[in-house]
Design a protein around this motif. Structure first.
Motif, PDB file in Angstrom:
ATOM      1  N   ASP A   1       0.828  -1.215   0.000  1.00  0.00           N
ATOM      2  CA  ASP A   1       0.000   0.000   0.000  1.00  0.00           C
ATOM      3  C   ASP A   1       0.856   1.257   0.000  1.00  0.00           C
ATOM      4  O   ASP A   1       0.402   2.323  -0.450  1.00  0.00           O
ATOM      5  N   MET A   2       2.082   1.152   0.512  1.00  0.00           N
ATOM      6  CA  MET A   2       2.917   2.342   0.664  1.00  0.00           C
ATOM      7  C   MET A   2       3.433   2.860  -0.671  1.00  0.00           C
ATOM      8  O   MET A   2       3.652   4.075  -0.835  1.00  0.00           O
ATOM      9  N   ILE A   3       3.642   1.987  -1.677  1.00  0.00           N
ATOM     10  CA  ILE A   3       4.257   2.401  -2.945  1.00  0.00           C
ATOM     11  C   ILE A   3       3.415   3.451  -3.666  1.00  0.00           C
ATOM     12  O   ILE A   3       3.903   4.552  -3.976  1.00  0.00           O
ATOM     13  N   PRO A   4       2.141   3.202  -3.996  1.00  0.00           N
ATOM     14  CA  PRO A   4       1.369   4.238  -4.705  1.00  0.00           C
ATOM     15  C   PRO A   4       1.150   5.491  -3.869  1.00  0.00           C
ATOM     16  O   PRO A   4       1.110   6.599  -4.419  1.00  0.00           O
ATOM     17  N   ILE A   5       1.032   5.314  -2.534  1.00  0.00           N
ATOM     18  CA  ILE A   5       0.845   6.492  -1.690  1.00  0.00           C
ATOM     19  C   ILE A   5       2.080   7.372  -1.730  1.00  0.00           C
ATOM     20  O   ILE A   5       1.988   8.607  -1.831  1.00  0.00           O
ATOM     21  N   LEU A   6       3.279   6.760  -1.675  1.00  0.00           N
ATOM     22  CA  LEU A   6       4.523   7.529  -1.669  1.00  0.00           C
ATOM     23  C   LEU A   6       4.711   8.288  -2.985  1.00  0.00           C
ATOM     24  O   LEU A   6       5.026   9.486  -2.978  1.00  0.00           O
ATOM     25  N   ILE A   7       4.510   7.635  -4.138  1.00  0.00           N
ATOM     26  CA  ILE A   7       4.746   8.322  -5.412  1.00  0.00           C
ATOM     27  C   ILE A   7       3.703   9.406  -5.654  1.00  0.00           C
ATOM     28  O   ILE A   7       4.020  10.508  -6.125  1.00  0.00           O
ATOM     29  N   GLU A   8       2.473   9.163  -5.300  1.00  0.00           N
ATOM     30  CA  GLU A   8       1.427  10.174  -5.510  1.00  0.00           C
ATOM     31  C   GLU A   8       1.663  11.384  -4.605  1.00  0.00           C
ATOM     32  O   GLU A   8       1.529  12.534  -5.042  1.00  0.00           O
ATOM     33  N   ALA A   9       2.003  11.143  -3.303  1.00  0.00           N
ATOM     34  CA  ALA A   9       2.248  12.261  -2.389  1.00  0.00           C
ATOM     35  C   ALA A   9       3.472  13.057  -2.814  1.00  0.00           C
ATOM     36  O   ALA A   9       3.496  14.294  -2.696  1.00  0.00           O
ATOM     37  N   THR A  10       4.503  12.407  -3.359  1.00  0.00           N
ATOM     38  CA  THR A  10       5.709  13.112  -3.787  1.00  0.00           C
ATOM     39  C   THR A  10       5.416  14.007  -4.987  1.00  0.00           C
ATOM     40  O   THR A  10       5.831  15.179  -5.031  1.00  0.00           O
ATOM     41  N   VAL A  11       4.726  13.481  -5.968  1.00  0.00           N
ATOM     42  CA  VAL A  11       4.393  14.270  -7.164  1.00  0.00           C
ATOM     43  C   VAL A  11       3.542  15.473  -6.788  1.00  0.00           C
ATOM     44  O   VAL A  11       3.759  16.603  -7.266  1.00  0.00           O
ATOM     45  N   LYS A  12       2.595  15.256  -5.867  1.00  0.00           N
ATOM     46  CA  LYS A  12       1.709  16.350  -5.467  1.00  0.00           C
ATOM     47  C   LYS A  12       2.458  17.400  -4.665  1.00  0.00           C
ATOM     48  O   LYS A  12       2.255  18.606  -4.846  1.00  0.00           O
ATOM     49  N   ALA A  13       3.331  16.970  -3.721  1.00  0.00           N
ATOM     50  CA  ALA A  13       4.029  17.926  -2.863  1.00  0.00           C
ATOM     51  C   ALA A  13       5.019  18.781  -3.648  1.00  0.00           C
ATOM     52  O   ALA A  13       5.211  19.961  -3.338  1.00  0.00           O
TER      53      ALA A  13
END
Length: 924
Positions: free
Chosen positions: A417-429
């Motif tokens: 679960d952490m992989i998509p959350i990490l990439i999406e939060a990074t792109v957004k931030a």
């Protein structure tokens, strides 16, 4: 907090002064040194307190008040210290030339005004001192009425401090307020003590009473603080109210102390003890004979003269201190305002503007002194704050990005679960257009997460050798690339696989504890490269993501490990419960084998046990084996099979074999079943060929095999114990039959055989023979009933206890011919365990009577009440010493254990020659 700490440190000073007092009390420090330390210490404490108060008082005093207050406190402390430093010299120089003359007698005669007239009388000192009085205040009854200031007294209170009071004791502290609250005479008042080291009569307080006078003598008493200075004086009271004071041993000079008037001769005189009256002050060396005084009293206060001397000395110094204080209060504020207060006020105004957010403020510098340097430093600080505000805002933006990514990562429950959350939060931030995460698995980079428009597909694999910057990334260094479509990055396998028409690319390694877990790739459409404010948060995000990913993997591994260990523990618990709950060994083996196969994840299992000789293995239990194949697992001689190899090697064997039930391959694991270091059999488990027996599986199988070994050994020991118990019971019954029933029947047969001849000769003897024959047959019958009870223990609960006790009594009477009186309660219904325990205790007690007592009469009593049941066995035999015998008799110990098991109290009472009594009390 700092003010509290400073005040706490100041509180140490009074403690130090108390230590000085203790040292002075034990005569370690002289009094003059003590006074100097006290004076300077108090001045220092007051000055320090003023400084602390002014410096730490928050926002209530202006700078002028603090400066003036600190200056004034400092000057006062210095001037006061100088005054206390020079005071000892002036005190030592003081000499009162009008002090009372030694070897002189003063006579106080009552006057018509109600007071006394004082004259010098011829010197007389009574050398017969009288009775030695104890230290402290002593009460004495007068032999005559003594009128004193309009009152008549018959008792007096005498103190070693040179005081005699009437009506109530008067201590030295009361004298300090208008010379006390009780009528008193002061022959010479000061702090005197009786020397405890002196010989009897060498010094002390003495009294001699006669019909016409009372003589009180203070003989060679010393000062409390001076062992060398001695005082001798005498007071004589007369019935008419007059009295004489005689001095016969005074020091040549008195040394006074500022703090304590009693350290030297204080006063002489007589007072009525009224606070409303002020006594008359005279000089006994200059004003005699004195005129008649009134009822207010008459005294000479030497300490008051000493204080007046100090007053004249310090009065100019007091005027100087007051004038200096006024000058400081008026002039110092006028001096400090233009040079210190005003520049600091302007500087404070600049600070207030900075607090309101105006960072462009600049304060003018008037003087290039310390205040000017402080003002210039303030201007430099304001400029630095203005320049640093932009940096702080950028840092705040970076922290917000990190916080948003951290918050998103906390929502992930697993590493997947952490992989998509990490990439999406990074792109957004970071405001990027696309991003991807690649994880390092099995020597390749696998695309684990994608966000935005990229060519990558989840699950694609990229070889690290095709990534040109892989050595840098593996070393933990990020890669920043511009113009991806040109130059070196165009040929990179990583960029070709992921990037599609982007201007700027950033690749950062995901690491945790210097271990590379994968890559974080972020793509931007903006030209000109990645700015610095995005590089730092991206590196921090990659580091945070790597740590979070590693923690998640570790937690998943730990959770799986906990689940496996919990499974193993539950299996061992169930195996333990099975081996302890069931006595049938076959049931235990089958259930334990089934649990072992299930927990290991196998398909089948067997248990083989060795015979007593240790040569042949017998199939004891099986699970999952088809019936058509079970014949192959029956009796196996050692050697030539898997379980025999386990026995021979005495260790675990793991091999790949042909499946027992089919022609396919399987994986086999066999562990030895052991107990007490001896191999008892083999526990075998069969699993799929792909199954791998881990070290944890083998450890679990070994633990289960140990439980099986304990159960097998316990079953064998139980079986042997039962066989031994049966054999012993048979032997015991044989002895009982031989010793009791057989001998009784033999005696009865002899009597029956001789009875016809005896009857023919003497009918009376024949009748006695019949009675003896009847007694023997009844005894044999009772013995048989007792043996039947032993053979059938359940019979001990089928009959009431009174009948069982009757059988025991009848058996013993027939065996020993000792009459037994039986008094029992027929309605006594007891629990089974209680009835059996009481029966066994009575049986043991009667056996002891038969073996050891040589009794002529025995009584057995059973009393059943609502609250308790009492069993009592008493005999009139030889008895014994209970203190010597009770600890060594096994039978008595057994009786105590049976009584304790049912919660009863057992008491055995015996004395030599007086018989024995056993009492058992069971609370109902």
């Amino acid at each position: 907090a700092r003010a509290a700490r400073a005040l706490a440190l100041l509180s140490i000073l009074p403690l130090g002064l108390e230590v000085v007092d203790l040292l002075t009390t034990y005569l370690i420090l002289p009094r003059d040194v003590t006074e100097l330390i006290h004076s300077l210490g108090i001045l220092f404490a007051l000055s320090a307190f003023a400084l602390v108060y002014l410096n730490y008082l928050p926002e209530t005093n202006s700078l002028t008040v603090k400066l003036v207050g600190i200056t004034l406190a400092t000057i006062l402390a210095v001037v006061g210290s100088l005054g206390w430093i020079v005071t000892p010299a002036y005190v030592a120089a003081y000499h009162d030339d009008r002090f009372i003359t030694d070897r002189q007698t003063l006579r106080f005669t009552p006057s018509s005004k109600g007071g006394y007239a004082v004259t010098v009388a011829p010197f007389h000192f009574d050398s017969d001192l009288g009775t030695d009085l104890s230290p402290g205040i002593v009460r004495i009854n007068l032999a005559f009425d003594f009128p004193f200031y309009d009152q008549v007294w018959r008792e007096a209170f005498i103190s070693e401090d040179g005081i005699i009071s009437f009506g109530q004791p008067l201590n030295s502290q009361d004298v300090k307020y208008r010379y006390g609250s009780a009528p008193a005479i002061f022959p010479l008042h000061l702090d005197l003590v009786i020397d405890p080291d002196g010989l009897s009569g060498d010094n002390g307080l003495f009294a001699k009473s006669a019909a016409d006078r009372l003589t009180i003598t203070w003989y060679r008493l010393r000062k409390a603080w001076d062992r060398d200075t001695r005082y001798t004086f005498q007071l004589v009271l007369y019935p008419g109210g007059g009295f004489d004071i005689t001095y016969n041993g005074l020091p040549a000079r008195e040394l006074y102390a500022i703090q304590e008037p009693r350290d030297a001769a204080w006063l002489i005189g007589a007072v009525p003890g009224s606070a409303a009256l002020r006594p008359n002050h005279i000089r006994f060396t200059a004003d005699l004979p004195s005129p008649s005084s009134d009822r207010s009293g008459i005294v000479e206060d030497y300490y008051l003269s000493f204080r007046r001397y100090l007053h004249h000395l310090y009065l100019p110094l007091a005027y100087l201190v007051m004038g200096s204080s006024v000058l400081i209060l008026i002039c110092f504020p006028m001096f400090f305002r233009p040079t210190l207060v005003s520049p600091l006020a302007r500087l404070l105004e600049g600070v207030r503007q900075i607090n309101t957010g105006n960072l462009e403020v600049t304060m003018p510098v008037q003087y290039y002194d310390e205040i000017g340097f402080l003002t210039q430093s303030f201007n430099d600080m304001a400029a630095a704050l203005h320049n640093g505000t932009g940096t702080l805002r950028r840092r705040a933006t970076e922290l917000e990005a990190l916080a948003s990514v951290s918050s998103a990562l906390r929502q992930a429950k697993t590493s997947q679960d952490m992989i998509p959350i990490l990439i999406e939060a990074t792109v957004k931030a970071l405001g990027a257009e696309a991003g991807a995460i690649l994880l390092l698995e099995n020597g390749g980079l696998m695309v684990a997460g994608v966000h935005g428009s990229l060519r990558a597909v989840l699950g694609d694999r990229i070889l690290p050798d095709s990534v040109l910057c892989w050595p840098m990334l593996q070393a933990g260094q990020p890669v920043w690339s511009e113009l991806v479509g040109q130059g070196r990055c165009a040929a990179c396998g990583l960029c070709q696989a992921l990037v599609q028409g982007r201007q700027t690319l950033a690749v950062v390694p995901l690491q945790s504890s210097d271990q590379t877990l994968g890559l974080l790739q972020v793509a931007f459409d903006r030209p000109g490269g990645l700015p610095e404010e995005h590089r730092r948060p991206l590196v921090a995000i990659a580091e945070m993501g790597g740590n979070a990913l590693q923690r998640a993997r570790t937690m998943e591994m730990l959770e799986q490990l906990v689940q496996d260990r919990t499974r193993d523990l539950m299996a061992l618990y169930e195996v333990t419960a099975t081996t302890t709950r069931h006595l049938d060994l076959q049931v235990v083996l089958e259930r334990v084998l089934q649990k072992a196969v299930e927990v290991i994840g196998g398909e089948a299992g067997v248990i083989h046990l060795l015979d007593e000789a240790g040569e042949t293995l017998h199939l004891a239990a099986q699970h999952g084996i088809p019936p058509v194949r079970s014949d192959l697992l029956q009796v196996q001689r050692a050697g030539g099979n898997l379980w025999s190899r386990v026995v021979e090697r005495n260790e675990t064997v793991i091999v790949r074999i042909r499946r027992v039930s089919e022609a396919r391959a399987a994986c086999y694991a066999g562990v030895p079943i052991q107990a007490k270091g001896r191999t008892l059999g083999v526990l075998s488990v069969f699993a799929e060929a792909s199954h791998r027996f881990s070290a944890e599986d083998i450890a679990l199988l070994t633990g289960i095999a140990d439980h099986v070994g304990a159960a097998v050994e316990s079953a064998r020991l139980h079986r042997r114990a039962e066989e031994v118990a049966v054999l012993e019971e048979r032997q015991r019954l044989a002895r009982e039959l031989h010793d009791a029933v057989t001998q009784t029947l033999f005696s009865a047969s002899l009597i029956a055989e001789a009875l016809p001849r005896v009857w023919h000769r003497d009918s009376e003897a024949g009748r006695r023979g019949l009675e003896e024959l009847h007694r023997l047959t009844r005894g044999a019958s009772a013995e048989m009933r007792t043996l039947l009870l032993e053979l059938r223990p359940a019979a001990l609960t089928e009959k009431p206890l009174d009948q069982l006790l009757g059988h025991l009594a009848e058996t013993m009477t027939s065996r020993t011919r000792v009459p037994i009186s039986l008094a029992t309660d027929p309605d006594c219904l007891l629990p089974e365990d209680v009835q059996i325990a009481l029966y066994r205790i009575a049986q043991e007690a009667l056996n002891n009577v038969a073996k050891h007592a040589s009794a002529g009469q025995v009584s057995v009593e059973l009393s059943c009440q609502r609250q308790q049941v009492t069993l009592r066995i008493r005999d009139d035999g030889v008895g014994f010493d209970s203190h010597d015998v009770l600890r060594d008799r096994v039978g008595m110990g057994v009786m105590r254990e049976r009584a304790a098991r049912i919660g009863a109290a057992l008491e055995i009472t015996s004395r030599p020659g007086q018989g024995t009594e056993v009492v058992v009390v069971w609370p109902a």
